[in-house]
Design an enzyme around this catalytic site. Structure first.
Site, PDB file in Angstrom:
ATOM      1  N   PRO A  73      99.326 -45.992  31.657  1.00  0.00           N
ATOM      2  CG  PRO A  73      99.839 -46.855  29.578  1.00  0.00           C
ATOM      3  CD  PRO A  73      98.734 -46.734  30.542  1.00  0.00           C
ATOM      4  N   GLY A  74     101.677 -43.273  31.765  1.00  0.00           N
ATOM      5  CA  GLY A  74     101.799 -41.821  31.718  1.00  0.00           C
ATOM      6  C   GLY A  74     101.142 -41.059  32.849  1.00  0.00           C
ATOM      7  CB  VAL A  75      98.988 -41.766  35.710  1.00  0.00           C
ATOM      8  CG1 VAL A  75      97.796 -41.830  34.794  1.00  0.00           C
ATOM      9  CG2 VAL A  75      99.431 -43.141  36.133  1.00  0.00           C
ATOM     10  N   GLY A  76     102.444 -40.889  35.825  1.00  0.00           N
ATOM     11  CA  GLY A  76     103.496 -40.414  36.719  1.00  0.00           C
ATOM     12  C   GLY A  76     104.005 -41.454  37.708  1.00  0.00           C
ATOM     13  CE  LYS A 122      84.099 -50.149  33.590  1.00  0.00           C
ATOM     14  NZ  LYS A 122      83.182 -51.095  34.227  1.00  0.00           N
ATOM     15  CB  SER A 148      81.451 -54.112  33.923  1.00  0.00           C
ATOM     16  OG  SER A 148      82.328 -53.862  32.876  1.00  0.00           O
ATOM     17  N   GLY A 202      98.499 -48.272  37.621  1.00  0.00           N
ATOM     18  CA  GLY A 202      97.689 -47.292  36.911  1.00  0.00           C
ATOM     19  C   GLY A 202      98.039 -47.301  35.443  1.00  0.00           C
ATOM     20  CB  THR A 219     108.407 -43.984  35.942  1.00  0.00           C
ATOM     21  OG1 THR A 219     107.713 -45.041  35.316  1.00  0.00           O
ATOM     22  CG2 THR A 219     109.877 -44.258  35.947  1.00  0.00           C
TER      23      THR A 219
HETATM   24  P1  ADP Z   1     104.214 -43.829  34.075  1.00  0.00           P
HETATM   25  O1  ADP Z   1     105.426 -44.356  34.767  1.00  0.00           O
HETATM   26  O2  ADP Z   1     102.993 -43.858  34.933  1.00  0.00           O
HETATM   27  O3  ADP Z   1     103.955 -44.429  32.748  1.00  0.00           O
HETATM   28  P2  ADP Z   1     105.746 -41.420  33.856  1.00  0.00           P
HETATM   29  O4  ADP Z   1     106.255 -41.369  35.238  1.00  0.00           O
HETATM   30  O5  ADP Z   1     106.667 -41.877  32.794  1.00  0.00           O
HETATM   31  O6  ADP Z   1     104.424 -42.294  33.822  1.00  0.00           O
HETATM   32  O7  ADP Z   1     105.126 -40.003  33.497  1.00  0.00           O
HETATM   33  C1  ADP Z   1     105.159 -39.412  32.226  1.00  0.00           C
HETATM   34  C2  ADP Z   1     105.488 -37.958  32.320  1.00  0.00           C
HETATM   35  O8  ADP Z   1     104.419 -37.222  32.891  1.00  0.00           O
HETATM   36  C3  ADP Z   1     106.695 -37.701  33.202  1.00  0.00           C
HETATM   37  O9  ADP Z   1     107.496 -36.718  32.607  1.00  0.00           O
HETATM   38  C4  ADP Z   1     106.090 -37.175  34.485  1.00  0.00           C
HETATM   39  O10 ADP Z   1     106.957 -36.311  35.153  1.00  0.00           O
HETATM   40  C5  ADP Z   1     104.845 -36.460  34.006  1.00  0.00           C
HETATM   41  N1  ADP Z   1     103.777 -36.467  35.021  1.00  0.00           N
HETATM   42  C6  ADP Z   1     102.888 -37.445  35.246  1.00  0.00           C
HETATM   43  N2  ADP Z   1     102.054 -37.128  36.263  1.00  0.00           N
HETATM   44  C7  ADP Z   1     102.418 -35.913  36.693  1.00  0.00           C
HETATM   45  C8  ADP Z   1     101.927 -35.044  37.719  1.00  0.00           C
HETATM   46  N3  ADP Z   1     100.906 -35.359  38.505  1.00  0.00           N
HETATM   47  N4  ADP Z   1     102.550 -33.877  37.878  1.00  0.00           N
HETATM   48  C9  ADP Z   1     103.594 -33.543  37.097  1.00  0.00           C
HETATM   49  N5  ADP Z   1     104.096 -34.294  36.113  1.00  0.00           N
HETATM   50  C10 ADP Z   1     103.522 -35.473  35.906  1.00  0.00           C
END
Ligand code: ADP
Length: 771
Positions: A354-357, A718, A675, A352, A359
């Site tokens: 970046p930043g969707v959680g 999209k 697309s 997915g 990790t």
């Molecule tokens: P990724 O690995 O996908 O780039 P991260 O795991 O680093 O993203 O997530 C970035 C921050 O957003 C982290 O502090 C994470 O805890 C928070 N975060 C992302 N999705 C959620 C969620 N659904 N609920 C709570 N916190 C979230």
């Protein structure tokens, strides 16, 4: 000169060197034909053209042995040297490209097109100039070759082309590289290329300096260690002790550690060796470090799994809002694990933006099953040795990151996360992907061999999990071993909940603020999301929340109060002016510009397709770093338009007089996939007929040669991107109807959705009749 753009000039071939426009240089000329060319130039207007030879050793170069692009120079001085040689001083004037070589017996002569740099006024140009100046300053710091004067000199230039030339002359080492720059006629592209080289050279120069200083330090340290150890030995001798003690300590530790057979043999041998070498010598230290590494590994240590699914679910829910499908998939995985009692099976890969959680959800998995958690980022790993280590014969060599990670984990069964597995690359230093393949293969990883350790280490109990931004760039064999779990972007509503329930409380705590000290209602949170972030995940949002907390802490202390309510005005104080506005696009309809939608590794994005016709012969020019598939769909679009010229109201033979240029701006993002088919067709039709395109419409869809619209992937991403860009009408392939279910209603309600089967429907919706 009849035509001001061309000049007929004598050609002087150069070997192994180049002159750029603006540069003054002297060099010696010896070959008779070159001297003849020079004389001819001197008797005319002192101008000649310098062209580099493709092969330096060629004595009598003919027209085909020369690069066609060179520099037109003015000869400032000619000095006879002893013998037949001549020394000339030339001043580079402007680039020239040979149109044709002219008949002449004594020397080469050519008709040369004068290539002045185009004038660059765009902001991109200015930005690039600034970037180049800064890069050069950095380079100057790390290189001894550049004087402060040169840096100042560069600061005073403004034209990208001139800057590129000056940099090329100072920074590039090989003449072939210089020639490449000389042949680049577009000033911006030239500057971009030279900036690339600058970056590379700066890195190299830095690395060189670092290595030197490391070597110096290590030599000094070794000498000091040696001296101290000799002293220590003398003292120990005096006291009747000896270094036997250290050996015995090692032997005892070895007996207490449940080493594998091989490890034990290796370790015992190394301890024996220790007794024969003098303490403090480099070998002694290498041996010692090695034994420490072996004994420090978590041989036989395991944590007990907790596979209570209910508890796992609670932990996942506690840490993360939403992500229902993902959590469900994790619970299933844990359930299977519990039934099977071993780790053989597919490796999970969370894919997915970046930043969707991704990790943080893996971290939560580790917590849920009570395992240690280790994370290793594979982004930019090119060297197999990073994964597998260096042989221990190298001074300062170490195990690779897998073994280091295992040591750090302190157990044989941690959760081991490989982040960004799609970002590995390979080069001459070996192929990290193949090492990863071995690590992730349940059949092989019970005897993983690190180059440093030289003994097999059992990784079969480790729970490996990986993450990636996009599955496209994961090497195929790795892909086979993994089970993909998509983690999609968040809607604004989801972000609101995440901010409220997780990010804000977490940041408040991190800043030592009680939850009741900073209050903020939902409307303000929405403003934070919409006004200050534009992303698929919540990373910027988290940083923004941290910023609010920092500012709030200062506010509380400054005002001596115990709490602060963040309202619109205060938010503005804390964060500055709003960065993004999400007002609906009331932009005027335009000709030849259409909003497409793309799906990239960082989520969905809007993507403008620009198209202009110009006099020509039916050629299609495509720019903006398009992939092959996208180029083909542009060609298909063009064919369709040609086939339907009549119904579109175009002259049947319009293409015999027209060239078409299709451009997708933001050249840095590589774009591919089918697309954008309907988007390109719409842009073409608009550009050719002059009908305007509505700018509040965005579209995505593949198109067949006959104009049928085919379904596409990534509709949710999209759509979210279209929403962020304020689009009002969305054109999608009818066959994607089923995917609309995945899109939250609160997003869908912002759009009029047009489901289409034929390209004509797209044109009817997007094009206005007005011209
Ligand atoms: P990724 O690995 O996908 O780039 P991260 O795991 O680093 O993203 O997530 C970035 C921050 O957003 C982290 O502090 C994470 O805890 C928070 N975060 C992302 N999705 C959620 C969620 N659904 N609920 C709570 N916190 C979230």
């Amino acid at each position: 000169m009849a035509n001001p753009k061309y000049e007929e000039l004598p050609v002087l071939p150069l070997r192994g060197m180049l002159v750029f426009p603006g540069m003054v240089l002297h060099f010696d000329v010896a070959r008779p034909r070159s001297i003849a060319a020079l004389e001819a130039g001197m008797t005319a207007n002192q101008r000649i053209v310098l062209l580099a030879q493709k092969k330096e050793e060629e004595e009598e170069p003919s027209s085909g042995d020369l690069y066609p692009t060179g520099t037109i120079v003015t000869v400032r001085q000619v000095m006879n040297l002893p013998g037949e040689n001549v020394r000339v001083l030339v001043e580079g004037d402007v680039r020239g490209t040979v149109e044709s070589f002219l008949e002449n017996e004594d020397y080469l002569k050519a008709r040369v097109r004068i290539c002045k740099d185009r004038v660059v006024r765009s902001n991109e140009g200015k930005a690039m100039v600034l970037a180049a100046q800064n890069l050069f300053e950095n380079y100057a710091k790390s290189s001894q070759k550049i004087t402060p004067d040169m840096v100042e000199g560069l600061r005073s230039l403004e034209k990208p082309g001139e800057i590129a030339d000056l940099l090329a002359a100072h920074v590039l080492q090989k003449w072939q590289e210089k020639q490449e720059l000389l042949s680049e006629l577009d000033p911006l592209r030239r500057l971009e290329k030279v900036c690339g080289v600058l970056l590379r050279e700066t890195d190299l120069a830095n690395a060189e300096r670092e290595i030197q200083s490391r070597i110096r330090n290590s030599v000094e340290r070794n000498q000091k260690d040696y001296y101290l150890r000799e002293q220590l030995r003398a003292i120990q001798n005096e006291l009747g002790e000896d270094e036997q003690e250290e050996e015995q300590g090692y032997r005892k530790r070895m007996e207490e550690t449940p080493l594998s057979e091989e490890a034990k043999a290796k370790c015992a041998k190394e301890i024996d060796r220790l007794s024969h070498i003098s303490p403090g010598s480099p070998e002694y230290i290498i041996s010692e470090t090695y034994i420490d590494w072996i004994l420090d590994m978590p041989w036989g240590k395991e944590t007990t799994d907790n596979l209570d699914l209910k508890r796992a679910r609670e932990i996942l829910d506690r840490e993360h809002y939403g992500l229902e499908k993902v959590k469900e998939r994790i619970i299933e995985y844990l359930a299977v694990l519990r039934m099977k009692q071993n780790m053989k099976g597919p490796i999970l890969c969370f894919v997915g933006p970046p930043g969707v959680g991704k990790t943080s959800i893996v971290k939560a998995i580790a917590e849920a099953v009570d395992r240690k958690f280790i994370r290793m980022s594979l982004g930019g790993v090119r060297d197999e040795a990073e994964i597998r280590g260096h042989r221990k014969t190298y001074i300062g060599s170490m195990p690779g990151r897998i073994i280091s990670g295992m040591k750090q984990a302190g157990s044989m069964n941690p959760v081991f996360l490989f982040d960004e597995i799609d970002k590995m690359s390979n080069d001459y230093r070996g192929d990290p992907a193949s090492a990863m393949l071995e690590v992730l293969d349940a059949e092989q990883n019970n005897t993983f061999r690190d180059h440093y350790m030289e003994i097999p280490f059992d990784l079969s109990k480790v729970m490996f999990i990986t993450t990636a931004n996009s599955r496209e760039t994961i090497p195929e064999p790795l892909l086979d071993r993994m089970e993909m779990i998509e983690v999609p972007s968040y809607t604004e509503e989801e972000k609101l909940q995440i901010l409220k329930r997780h990010l804000l409380p977490k940041q408040l705590e991190a800043h030592g603020i009680r939850p009741d000290q900073v209050t903020m209602d939902e409307e303000i949170m929405r403003r934070m999301i919409e006004g200050y972030t534009r992303e698929a995940g919540v990373r910027t949002l988290e940083r923004t929340a941290a910023r609010v907390c920092r500012k709030a802490a200062v506010y509380l202390l400054d005002h001596g109060t115990d709490s602060v309510n963040v309202d619109a005005e205060r938010l503005h104080d804390f964060l500055g002016a709003v960065r993004y506005t999400r007002e609906p696009l009331e932009k005027e309809a335009r000709v030849g510009i259409v909003n497409g939608l793309a799906w990239t590794s960082v989520g969905g994005e809007t993507l403008e397709v620009e198209c202009i016709p110009m006099p020509g012969k039916g050629n299609l020019k495509l720019t903006g770093q398009l992939g092959d598939v996208m180029k083909e769909s542009a060609e298909a679009a063009f064919s369709w338009v040609r086939a339907h010229s009549e119904s579109l109201g175009l002259a049947e033979d319009f293409y015999t007089k027209t060239d078409i240029h299709v451009h997708l701006p933001e050249g840095a993002v590589p774009k591919d996939g089918p697309s954008a088919g309907i988007t390109m067709t719409t842009a073409l039709v608009s550009a050719l007929t002059g009908r305007k395109v509505r700018q509040d419409v965005a579209m995505t869809g593949e198109m067949t040669l006959r104009g049928r619209v085919l379904p596409i992937g990534g509709l949710k991403e999209k759509t979210l991107a279209a929403y962020r860009a304020g689009i009002r009408t969305l054109i999608i392939p009818a066959e994607n109807h089923k995917d609309l279910e995945e899109i939250p209603p609160e997003v869908l309600k912002h759009f009029t959705i047009k489901e289409v089967e034929e390209i004509q429907q797209v044109l009817e919706t997007a094009l206005l009749n007005e011209k």
